[in-house]
Scaffold this active site. Structure first.
Site, PDB file in Angstrom:
ATOM      1  N   ARG A 100      12.986  82.056 -43.437  1.00  0.00           N
ATOM      2  CA  ARG A 100      14.406  81.740 -43.178  1.00  0.00           C
ATOM      3  C   ARG A 100      14.861  82.650 -42.053  1.00  0.00           C
ATOM      4  O   ARG A 100      14.789  83.881 -42.153  1.00  0.00           O
ATOM      5  CB  ARG A 100      15.243  81.988 -44.431  1.00  0.00           C
ATOM      6  CG  ARG A 100      16.739  82.018 -44.122  1.00  0.00           C
ATOM      7  CD  ARG A 100      17.608  82.013 -45.355  1.00  0.00           C
ATOM      8  NE  ARG A 100      17.603  80.723 -46.001  1.00  0.00           N
ATOM      9  CZ  ARG A 100      18.543  80.300 -46.850  1.00  0.00           C
ATOM     10  NH1 ARG A 100      19.550  81.100 -47.170  1.00  0.00           N
ATOM     11  NH2 ARG A 100      18.478  79.114 -47.395  1.00  0.00           N
ATOM     12  N   HIS A 127      17.391  72.403 -42.287  1.00  0.00           N
ATOM     13  CA  HIS A 127      17.208  72.954 -43.639  1.00  0.00           C
ATOM     14  C   HIS A 127      16.494  71.894 -44.491  1.00  0.00           C
ATOM     15  O   HIS A 127      17.066  71.329 -45.423  1.00  0.00           O
ATOM     16  CB  HIS A 127      18.577  73.312 -44.233  1.00  0.00           C
ATOM     17  CG  HIS A 127      18.518  74.198 -45.433  1.00  0.00           C
ATOM     18  ND1 HIS A 127      17.342  74.725 -45.936  1.00  0.00           N
ATOM     19  CD2 HIS A 127      19.505  74.655 -46.261  1.00  0.00           C
ATOM     20  CE1 HIS A 127      17.608  75.467 -46.999  1.00  0.00           C
ATOM     21  NE2 HIS A 127      18.911  75.441 -47.219  1.00  0.00           N
ATOM     22  N   GLN A 130      16.300  71.870 -48.438  1.00  0.00           N
ATOM     23  CA  GLN A 130      17.529  71.449 -49.098  1.00  0.00           C
ATOM     24  C   GLN A 130      17.566  69.923 -49.209  1.00  0.00           C
ATOM     25  O   GLN A 130      17.878  69.366 -50.264  1.00  0.00           O
ATOM     26  CB  GLN A 130      18.741  71.945 -48.295  1.00  0.00           C
ATOM     27  CG  GLN A 130      20.061  71.557 -48.917  1.00  0.00           C
ATOM     28  CD  GLN A 130      20.272  72.202 -50.281  1.00  0.00           C
ATOM     29  OE1 GLN A 130      20.131  73.405 -50.427  1.00  0.00           O
ATOM     30  NE2 GLN A 130      20.590  71.404 -51.281  1.00  0.00           N
ATOM     31  N   ASP A 221      29.320  70.799 -46.782  1.00  0.00           N
ATOM     32  CA  ASP A 221      28.724  72.143 -46.668  1.00  0.00           C
ATOM     33  C   ASP A 221      29.781  73.060 -46.051  1.00  0.00           C
ATOM     34  O   ASP A 221      30.840  72.592 -45.585  1.00  0.00           O
ATOM     35  CB  ASP A 221      27.463  72.065 -45.782  1.00  0.00           C
ATOM     36  CG  ASP A 221      26.726  73.405 -45.666  1.00  0.00           C
ATOM     37  OD1 ASP A 221      26.950  74.301 -46.518  1.00  0.00           O
ATOM     38  OD2 ASP A 221      25.938  73.568 -44.706  1.00  0.00           O
ATOM     39  N   CYS A 262      25.307  71.811 -50.877  1.00  0.00           N
ATOM     40  CA  CYS A 262      24.068  72.602 -50.963  1.00  0.00           C
ATOM     41  C   CYS A 262      24.311  73.979 -51.575  1.00  0.00           C
ATOM     42  O   CYS A 262      23.380  74.615 -52.048  1.00  0.00           O
ATOM     43  CB  CYS A 262      23.442  72.729 -49.585  1.00  0.00           C
ATOM     44  SG  CYS A 262      24.518  73.548 -48.396  1.00  0.00           S
ATOM     45  N   ARG A 290      15.953  72.237 -56.130  1.00  0.00           N
ATOM     46  CA  ARG A 290      15.257  73.010 -55.099  1.00  0.00           C
ATOM     47  C   ARG A 290      13.883  73.441 -55.632  1.00  0.00           C
ATOM     48  O   ARG A 290      12.874  73.368 -54.946  1.00  0.00           O
ATOM     49  CB  ARG A 290      16.074  74.254 -54.691  1.00  0.00           C
ATOM     50  CG  ARG A 290      17.396  73.964 -54.008  1.00  0.00           C
ATOM     51  CD  ARG A 290      17.196  73.353 -52.629  1.00  0.00           C
ATOM     52  NE  ARG A 290      16.375  74.197 -51.769  1.00  0.00           N
ATOM     53  CZ  ARG A 290      16.843  75.217 -51.037  1.00  0.00           C
ATOM     54  NH1 ARG A 290      18.129  75.488 -51.021  1.00  0.00           N
ATOM     55  NH2 ARG A 290      16.034  75.932 -50.274  1.00  0.00           N
TER      56      ARG A 290
HETATM   57  N1   CP Z   1      21.445  76.058 -50.422  1.00  0.00           N
HETATM   58  C1   CP Z   1      20.817  77.188 -50.053  1.00  0.00           C
HETATM   59  O1   CP Z   1      19.904  77.192 -49.225  1.00  0.00           O
HETATM   60  O2   CP Z   1      21.262  78.291 -50.707  1.00  0.00           O
HETATM   61  P1   CP Z   1      20.852  79.795 -50.383  1.00  0.00           P
HETATM   62  O3   CP Z   1      21.434  80.151 -49.051  1.00  0.00           O
HETATM   63  O4   CP Z   1      21.467  80.591 -51.499  1.00  0.00           O
HETATM   64  O5   CP Z   1      19.369  79.897 -50.377  1.00  0.00           O
HETATM   65  N1  NVA Z   2      24.840  75.523 -43.313  1.00  0.00           N
HETATM   66  C1  NVA Z   2      24.666  76.674 -44.175  1.00  0.00           C
HETATM   67  C2  NVA Z   2      23.711  76.350 -45.284  1.00  0.00           C
HETATM   68  C3  NVA Z   2      23.530  77.440 -46.292  1.00  0.00           C
HETATM   69  C4  NVA Z   2      22.563  77.090 -47.348  1.00  0.00           C
HETATM   70  C5  NVA Z   2      24.147  77.851 -43.355  1.00  0.00           C
HETATM   71  O1  NVA Z   2      23.295  77.659 -42.496  1.00  0.00           O
HETATM   72  O2  NVA Z   2      24.636  78.958 -43.573  1.00  0.00           O
END
Ligand code: CP
Ligand code: NVA
Length: 305
Positions: A100, A127, A130, A221, A262, A290
């Site tokens: 990530r 992502h 997700q 989101d 999400c 997930r």
């Molecule tokens: N939805 C999601 O990816 O959550 P986190 O940022 O907590 O991993």
């Molecule tokens: N769009 C958000 C998703 C978090 C799971 C981000 O990138 O922060």
């Protein structure tokens, strides 16, 4: 050939369907697979995470493997070691790498230079993990995915892009409703269209009510993502005020429509408290999924490694 999941475009429609079937099996019996027995998986987090971190760590363990969770600042990556060298070295220790991070480029570089599958656990642009869980949630609620309509309202961000790419591939008609200046990149919409099957589609509109009409699911989101400069917050609030997932918008969708997010959520901002915690919210199943979807993904990737 080593397989990766960087955007979701790497999966064929049949593989995606098979992955979701397998995820449902692993949900029914969480210890049905030993696909990672005796193997280790590096999970690199250069950004915060609750769901991704815990679901991957637990998922690797449930598949019989050992998760090696690494914060970005613990790695020499944070002192300038290249993703290329990092990939070569980690490939000598672990069977798979999840990462990530902010920019998408370093994830592609890891995949290009390592010998093991790489999983994108979120970048500014995509992502995909997700979206796999989101499709599993839709499948549980509505059965066949082909012909379902999903309306995403809000910022045209990484989550919106992955929903388009993987949703269209699964036959879902994905409509993203957002102000024109926050629309997903045209290249991402094209990527989704190129992989669409069945009744799958990817469209962008600035009209949230038109998007919601006939939808099986409404999705939103956060208005400010981890990859955004915090200074955009005030502008986003002004631009996105008309793109809330609230009771009024839900009433414009099908009577049996579900609400998805999400998470993490900001109740009262992009989603109303009543919708988030109400009877049509599927967000907690979505979060659980997930785990199941990612276990099926890891099983698939390791089988080809
Ligand atoms: N939805 C999601 O990816 O959550 P986190 O940022 O907590 O991993
Ligand atoms: N769009 C958000 C998703 C978090 C799971 C981000 O990138 O922060």
């Amino acid at each position: 050939m080593t397989r990766h999941l960087l955007t979701g475009a790497e999966l064929t429609a049949d593989e995606l369907a098979g992955l979701l079937d397998r995820a449902a099996e692993l949900e029914a019996d969480r210890h049905a697979s030993e696909a990672l027995a005796g193997r280790s998986v590096a999970l690199v987090f250069e950004k915060p995470s609750t769901r991704t971190r815990v679901s991957f760590e637990v998922g690797v363990s449930e598949l019989g493997g050992t998760p090696v969770v690494l914060r970005g600042d613990e790695l020499q990556l944070s002192r300038g070691e290249s993703p290329r060298d990092t990939a070569r070295v980690l490939s000598r220790y672990v069977a798979m790498i999840g990462i990530r991070t902010g920019d998408h480029g370093p994830v592609e570089e890891l995949a290009a230079h390592g010998d093991v599958p790489v999983i994108n656990m979120l970048t500014r642009d995509h992502h995909p993990c997700q979206a796999l869980a989101d499709l599993l949630t839709l499948r549980e609620r509505f059965g066949d995915l082909d012909g379902l309509r999903l309306a995403y309202v809000g910022d045209g961000n990484n989550v919106a892009v992955s929903l388009m790419v993987l949703g269209a591939k699964a036959g879902v008609d994905v409509v993203v409703a957002c102000p024109a200046e926050l629309a997903p990149p045209e290249a991402a919409v094209e990527l989704a269209r190129a992989g669409a099957t069945g009744r799958g589609a990817a469209t962008v509109t600035d009209d949230p009510r038109a998007a919601a009409a006939g939808a099986h699911a409404l999705y939103t989101d956060v208005w400010v993502s981890m990859g955004d400069d915090p200074s955009v917050a005030a502008g986003r609030r002004a631009a996105l005020g008309g793109y809330r997932l609230d009771e009024e918008l839900l009433a414009a969708a099908r009577d049996d429509a579900i609400a998805l997010h999400c998470l993490p959520a900001h109740p009262g901002e992009e989603i109303s408290e009543g919708v988030l915690y109400g009877p049509r919210s599927a967000v907690w199943d979505q979060a659980e999924n997930r785990l199941h979807a990612q276990k099926a993904l890891m099983e698939l990737l390791i089988s080809g490694a």
